[in-house]
Design a protein around this motif. Structure first.
Motif, PDB file in Angstrom:
ATOM      1  N   LYS A  27       0.807  -1.229   0.000  1.00 27.29           N
ATOM      2  CA  LYS A  27       0.000   0.000   0.000  1.00 27.29           C
ATOM      3  C   LYS A  27       0.840   1.280   0.000  1.00 27.29           C
ATOM      4  O   LYS A  27       0.567   2.189  -0.815  1.00 27.29           O
ATOM      5  CB  LYS A  27      -0.962  -0.017   1.184  1.00 27.29           C
ATOM      6  N   GLU A  31       0.627   3.884  -3.151  1.00 28.84           N
ATOM      7  CA  GLU A  31       0.154   5.265  -3.002  1.00 28.84           C
ATOM      8  C   GLU A  31       1.137   6.247  -3.620  1.00 28.84           C
ATOM      9  O   GLU A  31       0.738   7.213  -4.275  1.00 28.84           O
ATOM     10  CB  GLU A  31      -0.085   5.569  -1.525  1.00 28.84           C
ATOM     11  N   ARG A  32       2.426   5.993  -3.423  1.00 32.33           N
ATOM     12  CA  ARG A  32       3.446   6.851  -4.052  1.00 32.33           C
ATOM     13  C   ARG A  32       3.419   6.691  -5.564  1.00 32.33           C
ATOM     14  O   ARG A  32       3.469   7.672  -6.313  1.00 32.33           O
ATOM     15  CB  ARG A  32       4.837   6.506  -3.514  1.00 32.33           C
ATOM     16  N   ASP A  34       1.008   5.635  -7.615  1.00 25.47           N
ATOM     17  CA  ASP A  34      -0.198   6.129  -8.278  1.00 25.47           C
ATOM     18  C   ASP A  34      -0.181   7.645  -8.423  1.00 25.47           C
ATOM     19  O   ASP A  34      -0.787   8.190  -9.350  1.00 25.47           O
ATOM     20  CB  ASP A  34      -1.437   5.676  -7.506  1.00 25.47           C
ATOM     21  N   ARG A  35       0.510   8.337  -7.521  1.00 23.24           N
ATOM     22  CA  ARG A  35       0.587   9.803  -7.596  1.00 23.24           C
ATOM     23  C   ARG A  35       1.631  10.288  -8.599  1.00 23.24           C
ATOM     24  O   ARG A  35       1.649  11.461  -8.962  1.00 23.24           O
ATOM     25  CB  ARG A  35       0.899  10.385  -6.215  1.00 23.24           C
ATOM     26  N   ASP A  88      -4.150  -2.718  -4.373  1.00 25.54           N
ATOM     27  CA  ASP A  88      -3.678  -2.129  -5.630  1.00 25.54           C
ATOM     28  C   ASP A  88      -3.572  -3.224  -6.682  1.00 25.54           C
ATOM     29  O   ASP A  88      -2.761  -4.139  -6.533  1.00 25.54           O
ATOM     30  CB  ASP A  88      -2.320  -1.461  -5.451  1.00 25.54           C
ATOM     31  N   THR A 229       0.666   1.368 -11.497  1.00 18.08           N
ATOM     32  CA  THR A 229       1.841   0.807 -10.833  1.00 18.08           C
ATOM     33  C   THR A 229       2.428  -0.385 -11.570  1.00 18.08           C
ATOM     34  O   THR A 229       3.451  -0.925 -11.151  1.00 18.08           O
ATOM     35  CB  THR A 229       1.501   0.402  -9.393  1.00 18.08           C
ATOM     36  N   ARG A 369     -10.349  12.995  -4.216  1.00 23.56           N
ATOM     37  CA  ARG A 369      -9.155  12.149  -4.298  1.00 23.56           C
ATOM     38  C   ARG A 369      -8.536  11.842  -2.934  1.00 23.56           C
ATOM     39  O   ARG A 369      -7.632  11.007  -2.857  1.00 23.56           O
ATOM     40  CB  ARG A 369      -8.119  12.790  -5.222  1.00 23.56           C
ATOM     41  N   LYS A 370      -9.031  12.453  -1.881  1.00 19.74           N
ATOM     42  CA  LYS A 370      -8.506  12.074  -0.572  1.00 19.74           C
ATOM     43  C   LYS A 370      -9.133  10.773  -0.084  1.00 19.74           C
ATOM     44  O   LYS A 370      -8.689  10.197   0.904  1.00 19.74           O
ATOM     45  CB  LYS A 370      -8.718  13.203   0.445  1.00 19.74           C
ATOM     46  N   PRO A 372     -10.448   6.735  -1.344  1.00 23.51           N
ATOM     47  CA  PRO A 372      -9.957   5.761  -2.336  1.00 23.51           C
ATOM     48  C   PRO A 372     -10.920   5.447  -3.470  1.00 23.51           C
ATOM     49  O   PRO A 372     -10.535   4.765  -4.417  1.00 23.51           O
ATOM     50  CB  PRO A 372      -9.725   4.502  -1.490  1.00 23.51           C
ATOM     51  N   LYS A 375      -9.877   6.069  -7.122  1.00 22.90           N
ATOM     52  CA  LYS A 375      -8.877   5.125  -7.623  1.00 22.90           C
ATOM     53  C   LYS A 375      -9.522   3.793  -7.979  1.00 22.90           C
ATOM     54  O   LYS A 375      -9.217   3.202  -9.015  1.00 22.90           O
ATOM     55  CB  LYS A 375      -7.765   4.913  -6.602  1.00 22.90           C
TER      56      LYS A 375
END
Length: 434
Positions: A27, A31-32, A34-35, A88, A229, A369-370, A372, A375
């Motif tokens: 996770k 998260e990194r 996907d950004r 993910d 990813t 977007r804060k 999930p 996504k």
């Protein structure tokens, strides 16, 4: 009856161990990743998680024990994949594609090829071995079994018998993992190529193993809205020479394609279910705590409660179908072309409706977007399109099996075997021919 949906103690442990791994290791990297605006950097963000996964055997869990793999069943693979995909779906796609690159060697490869290439994956000390599955082309791959030599797969590999090599030219579009962590290539890429320029897809196709560092190959990363990813590339071959001992399933590349997408069908099914479950889990917790300005949480209202009940039922039904197809693959060594295709298309299409219904429950906050949900929505659009596509190869393969006199409506109910043959191919490739 032999039907039993209860997980063994070992399978329950696998489920919760992988769930913990997904939450604690995958996770944060996802998260990194996907950004990241750069798609290659998004893929590279998953390398630490991949290396940790290698240490516990996930990327080689499905490979035969004889060659150093984990020997896991397809059902066990699905249990692990669902937990990863709920966090993910891009990361387990990287793992799955290692299988798409190497599992065909267990069905079509020689003993020497299995020992060499599967052995490389299971004996690596760097914990970052990547295999690439290279089949799709820019013009489309659905009609790979078309009778015309000018349709279907068009990347050519001419056999230079004098020098003992195949010479590859052309372009592949969408292969996964193929560019490697540094865009210098995966450790090996299993490439479907046309080895006969004058024949149709049922006899003209073969597979070649193209190792990292082979001259003449270039890669360009594709920027995607979902599954950010994992890596997809355009792969260009310019007079790429591959030793003839790297050839697999010569003239039977069509059967390799079908069996490979059959093996991946249940995994793609459970991947979709994992995303649906992730969306459902968030939505259920949201409904139990969010009041929407009212006096009590929204789960107490009939509209929300009824919709959540339908969502839960769809997920349970889809999971049962995925498990059934995986159990059938375990019984018949991944010879379940129709059932695998039906499972993948059913679960992938159903998952989209589940995610959208979850967004209806969450409301406008679903696009913030804060949270999930946005996504999950982006990821959901990928499933009907990837892994042979729900309108293309997956359904056509099921169609071809069902048209056979060997098939009956009881085949899968009774868990009877049915062998996939070239006679079952080609359905739908011509508008006037079944």
């Amino acid at each position: 009856m032999a039907i039993d949906f209860e997980l063994t103690a070992e399978q329950k442990k696998l489920k919760y161990d992988v769930r913990e791994f997904a939450q604690e290791v995958v996770k944060p990297c996802a998260e990194r990743g996907d950004r990241e605006t750069d798609p290659q950097k998004a893929f590279q963000a998953m390398k630490p998680a991949f290396e940790e996964a290698y240490k516990i055997g996930l990327p080689t869990s499905f490979l035969p024990e004889k060659y150093g793999g984990g020997g896991a069943s397809n059902v066990d693979l699905l249990i692990a994949a669902e937990e990863l995909c709920a966090v993910d779906p891009g990361f387990p796609t990287i793992v799955l594609v290692n299988g798409l690159a190497l599992m065909p060697l267990t069905w079509f490869g020689s003993e020497a090829q299995r020992e060499r290439w599967i052995g490389q994956a299971t004996s690596t000390t760097t914990n970052d071995y990547l295999g690439g599955w290279v089949v799709s082309e820019r013009g489309g791959t659905a009609n790979f079994d078309h009778p015309s030599p000018t349709a279907g797969i068009q990347v050519t590999a001419d056999h230079d018998k004098k020098n003992g090599v195949y010479r590859i030219n052309g372009e592949k579009h969408w292969p996964c993992n193929a560019g490697g962590w540094d865009l210098q290539g995966a450790d090996t890429n299993l490439c479907i190529v046309r080895t006969d320029r004058n024949a149709g897809g049922k006899s003209a196709l073969s597979a070649l193993l193209v190792d990292r560092g082979t001259p003449g190959v270039s890669y360009e990363v594709i920027d995607k809205i979902g599954h950010r990813t994992c890596q997809n590339v355009t792969m260009t071959f310019t007079d790429v020479e591959v030793p003839e001992e790297n050839a697999v399933a010569v003239g039977d590349g069509d059967l390799l394609i079908s069996r490979n997408f059959t093996w991946s069908g249940p995994v793609a099914s459970i991947a979709a279910i994992g995303v649906a479950r992730g969306a459902y889990e968030f939505t259920l917790n949201w409904a139990k705590t969010f009041t929407g300005g009212g006096s009590k949480p929204i789960i107490n209202y009939q509209g929300v409660g009824n919709l959540l009940a339908e969502i839960a039922g769809k997920i349970e039904a889809a999971r049962c179908m995925a498990w059934k197809s995986a159990a059938y693959m375990d019984k018949y060594d991944s010879e379940g072309q129709a059932l695998g295709g039906m499972s993948k298309t059913f679960c992938g299409d159903l998952m989209q409706s589940v995610v959208f219904d979850c967004m209806r429950v969450v409301g406008v906050n679903a696009v913030d977007r804060k949270f999930p949900m946005e996504k999950f929505y982006r990821e959901s659009v990928i499933f009907p399109l990837y892994d042979a596509g729900n309108l293309a190869m997956q359904r056509r393969r099921a169609w071809g099996v069902m048209a056979s006199d060997e098939f009956s409506v009881d085949t899968f109910v009774d868990s009877d075997p049915i062998t996939y043959t070239k006679d079952m191919e080609g359905y739908g490739v011509l508008a006037d021919v079944g």
